[in-house]
Design an enzyme around this catalytic site. Structure first.
Site: not given
Ligand code: FAD
Length: 495
Positions: A421
Site C-alpha cells: 500500500h
Molecule cells: C497485490 C496487491 C494487492 C493490493 N490490494 C489492495 C486492496 O485490496 N485494496 C486497496 O485499497 N489497495 C490494494 N493495493 C494497493 C492499490 O492497488 C494501489 O495503492 C493502487 O492501485 C496504486 O495505484 P497507482 O496508480 O499509484 O499505481 P499502479 O496502479 O501500481 O500503477 C502504476 C502503473 O505504472 C506502470 N509503470 C511503472 N513504471 C513505468 C514506466 N517506467 N513506464 C511506463 N509504465 C510504468 C505500471 O506497470 C503500472 O501499470 C494492493 C496492491 C497490490 C500490489
C-alpha cells in the site's frame, strides 16, 4: 501519460474527455482482459502482470513485493477492497484544494454503489461499481466474534462517518468481476486515448525547466516522444525512480550514483509510507480433523467451510491504529504458485509513520529501484496489540465452528512482509515545505508541464487501504490539471 495503472487510467480518460490528445505509455501489457476473476490475485511467481520490487523491511530482511504491471496497474491484480479513507485523514492534505467537503464529493462522484447507492453520500452514476460480496462462514463468524467482543457492527464501511467497527468490505467488483480503472474509466473512451503497452519510460526530458517529452524503451528499441505536458502515474515506487533518473530529486542521492542534477528536490523518494502487515494463522476444523484418529475425527466432523466467497477479503475490523483482515481462504488458493498454508487473519498498522524511501540502485534508468521500509516503534506496538486482539477473536466461541486452533506460535517474530500500500514518494505540500514535490494541484514544483497524479503524491498515509483514495485523488487532480490547461490556453489565445 506515464503508467496506465489505477491513477493513470483515470487521468488519461479525464484528459481525453476534455479534448486533449493523450498517449498512455504502460510498461506492462496494454490489456487486462484475463484478470477480472475477483477471487484470484494474479501476482504469483510466474505472473507476467507484476513488477517485482525488493523491499528491505526494518533494515534486516529483504522481501520481494509485487506491484501490478499491466493496464489497470495494481488495481487490476489487487484484493478489490475499495474502502474510502475517513475524511479526518484529509486534514493532513492541503486544505485549499482537498477540504473534507471536496473529498467527500470526490468519493461520491467516482462510484456507482450497487448496494447502497440510494444512501446520502453515495454515488449512483460514477464509473466505478462498488458492491459487497456474500461473506464466507469464516468471515461471518469473525464479524459475530468482533461484535460479541464489543466492537461496533457497521453496515456501511464507506459511510462518511463510519468510524471504527467491523463490517462487510466494499469492493470494486460487479457480479464477481474485479473492475479496474482500465475498465471503469479508460474503456469508455478507448478510441480517444492512444495506449502503448510494453513501453517502459526511462526518463522525463526537461529543457530549461520545461517538459519537452519522455524517452524509454519498447519492443522496437529506444524511443522518444515529444509532449508539452507529462503526467506521471507509474506508482509510488517507479514514479519516484523516474523523477530521480530525470535529474529531479535529492542532490546527494543523485550525485552518488552518477545522475546529473537538474533540480534539487530533497523530498523525492523520501517519507514513503505503507501499511505493515503481519499474519496470525489458524487451522480450520476440516483440515484439523485429518490429523486426528479416524474415530475421533468422525465425532468432531464439523460443517464444511463453504466456498461461497467472491473476494479475498469480505470482512474487516477497524480498531484504532490497526485493521484486522479476515481473509476468506488461504493464500495458496488465492495466488497461483504460493506454497500451501493455513488461512490467516491479517493485522495491519494503519496509522503507519512514513519512514520509508525509494532508492535508485544505479544510474541505469531501466534498473529497478529498491524500497527501504523501516517500521516505526508506534507501528510495532500497534501490530503487537493487534495480534493479541486477533488471537482473542480466533479463540472466541463464535469462531469455534470455523477455527480449530491458532497455528502461529505466540513467540513468532512480528516482522511484517513487504506491504503493498506504498504511498508518498513525491508528496504534495506548500511551496515553502522543503520536502514537498508537487503543489496542491499535483504540479511538480520547479518544472513546467510536469505533474504526478498517483499514490506518490499522497501527503500522508491513509488509514484505510489506498485504492479508493487513489482513484478519487487522481480524478480530482485531473479536474484541476485540465482546468489549469484550459486557463493557460485561454491566456495564450488572448496574447
Ligand atoms: C497485490 C496487491 C494487492 C493490493 N490490494 C489492495 C486492496 O485490496 N485494496 C486497496 O485499497 N489497495 C490494494 N493495493 C494497493 C492499490 O492497488 C494501489 O495503492 C493502487 O492501485 C496504486 O495505484 P497507482 O496508480 O499509484 O499505481 P499502479 O496502479 O501500481 O500503477 C502504476 C502503473 O505504472 C506502470 N509503470 C511503472 N513504471 C513505468 C514506466 N517506467 N513506464 C511506463 N509504465 C510504468 C505500471 O506497470 C503500472 O501499470 C494492493 C496492491 C497490490 C500490489
Amino acid at each position: 501519460m506515464v503508467g496506465g495503472g489505477s491513477a493513470g487510467c483515470v487521468a488519461a480518460a479525464g484528459f481525453a474527455r476534455a479534448g486533449a490528445s493523450v498517449m498512455l505509455l504502460e510498461a506492462g501489457p496494454g490489456s487486462t482482459a484475463m484478470l477480472s476473476d475477483a477471487r484470484r490475485l494474479p501476482i504469483g511467481p510466474s505472473s507476467r502482470y507484476v513488477d517485482p520490487i525488493t523491499t528491505r523491511v526494518d533494515g534486516v530482511r529483504d522481501v520481494v513485493g509485487t506491484r501490478g504491471r499491466v493496464l489497470g496497474g495494481s488495481g487490476a491484480v489487487n484484493g478489490a477492497y475499495f474502502v474510502r479513507a475517513p475524511l479526518a485523514d484529509f486534514a493532513r492534505w492541503p486544505q485549499d484544494r482537498w477540504s473534507a467537503d471536496v473529498v467527500a464529493e470526490g468519493f461520491r462522484r467516482i462510484e456507482t454503489d450497487l448496494d447502497l447507492g440510494d444512501r446520502p453520500g453515495h454515488g449512483t452514476d460514477g464509473p466505478m461499481p462498488v458492491s459487497r460480496a456474500v461473506v464466507a462462514p469464516v468471515a461471518e463468524a469473525f464479524r459475530r466474534a468482533a461484535t460479541a467482543a464489543g466492537h461496533r457492527d457497521l453496515d456501511d464501511l464507506n459511510a462518511t462517518d463510519a468510524g471504527d467497527g467491523v463490517g462487510a468490505v466494499p469492493s470494486n467488483v460487479a457480479g464477481g468481476r474485479r473492475v479496474s480503472a482500465a475498465e471503469a474509466f479508460l474503456a469508455p473512451v478507448a478510441g480517444l486515448v492512444e495506449v502503448r503497452g510494453e513501453a517502459l519510460v526511462a526518463r522525463v526530458d526537461v529543457v530549461a525547466g520545461r517538459v519537452v517529452g519522455v524517452s524509454g524503451r519498447d519492443a522496437h528499441g529506444e524511443f522518444a516522444v515529444g509532449a508539452d505536458r507529462v503526467i506521471l502515474a507509474a506508482g509510488t515506487v517507479r514514479t519516484a525512480a523516474l523523477l530521480m533518473h530525470s535529474g529531479i530529486g535529492p542532490r546527494e542521492t543523485l550525485r552518488r550514483i552518477g545522475i546529473d542534477v537538474i533540480l534539487d528536490r530533497p523530498g523525492v523518494g523520501t517519507g514513503v509510507g505503507d501499511h505493515p502487515e503481519v499474519a496470525v494463522a489458524y487451522r480450520p476444523p476440516e483440515v484439523a480433523v485429518a490429523y486426528r484418529p479416524p474415530e475421533v475425527a468422525e465425532a468432531y466432523r464439523p460443517r464444511r467451510v463453504a466456498e461461497t466467497w467472491r473476494t479475498p477479503l469480505e470482512v474487516v475490523l477497524e480498531a484504532g491504529p490497526v485493521e484486522l483482515r479476515c481473509y476468506s481462504t488461504s493464500f495458496d488458493r488465492l495466488i497461483e504458485g504460493v506454497p500451501p498454508g493455513d488461512p490467516v487473519i491479517g493485522v495491519a498498522a494503519m496509522v503507519a509513520e512514513p519512514l520509508g524511501s525509494v532508492v535508485p540502485v544505479s544510474a541505469d534508468p531501466f534498473s529497478a529501484p529498491r524500497v527501504e521500509h523501516p517500521v516505526a516503534d508506534a507501528d510495532r506496538r500497534a501490530l503487537h496489540d493487534g495480534v493479541a486482539l486477533a488471537r482473542d477473536l480466533l479463540g472466541r466461541p463464535e469462531m469455534a465452528e470455523v477455527v480449530d486452533h491458532v497455528t502461529t506460535d505466540p513467540g513468532d517474530s512480528l516482522l511484517p512482509g513487504a506491504a503493498l500500500h506504498t504511498v508518498g514518494s513525491a508528496r504534495m505540500g506548500a511551496d515553502d515545505d522543503p520536502l514537498a514535490v508537487v503543489d496542491s494541484s499535483c504540479r511538480v514544483l520547479g518544472v513546467s508541464g510536469l505533474a504526478v497524479v498517483d499514490a506518490s503524491m499522497f501527503p500522508a498515509v491513509p488509514t484505510r487501504g489506498p485504492h479508493a483514495t487513489v482513484i478519487m485523488a487522481a480524478h480530482r487532480a485531473t479536474e484541476m490539471l485540465v482546468a489549469e490547461a484550459d486557463r493557460s490556453a485561454a491566456v495564450r489565445r488572448e496574447r
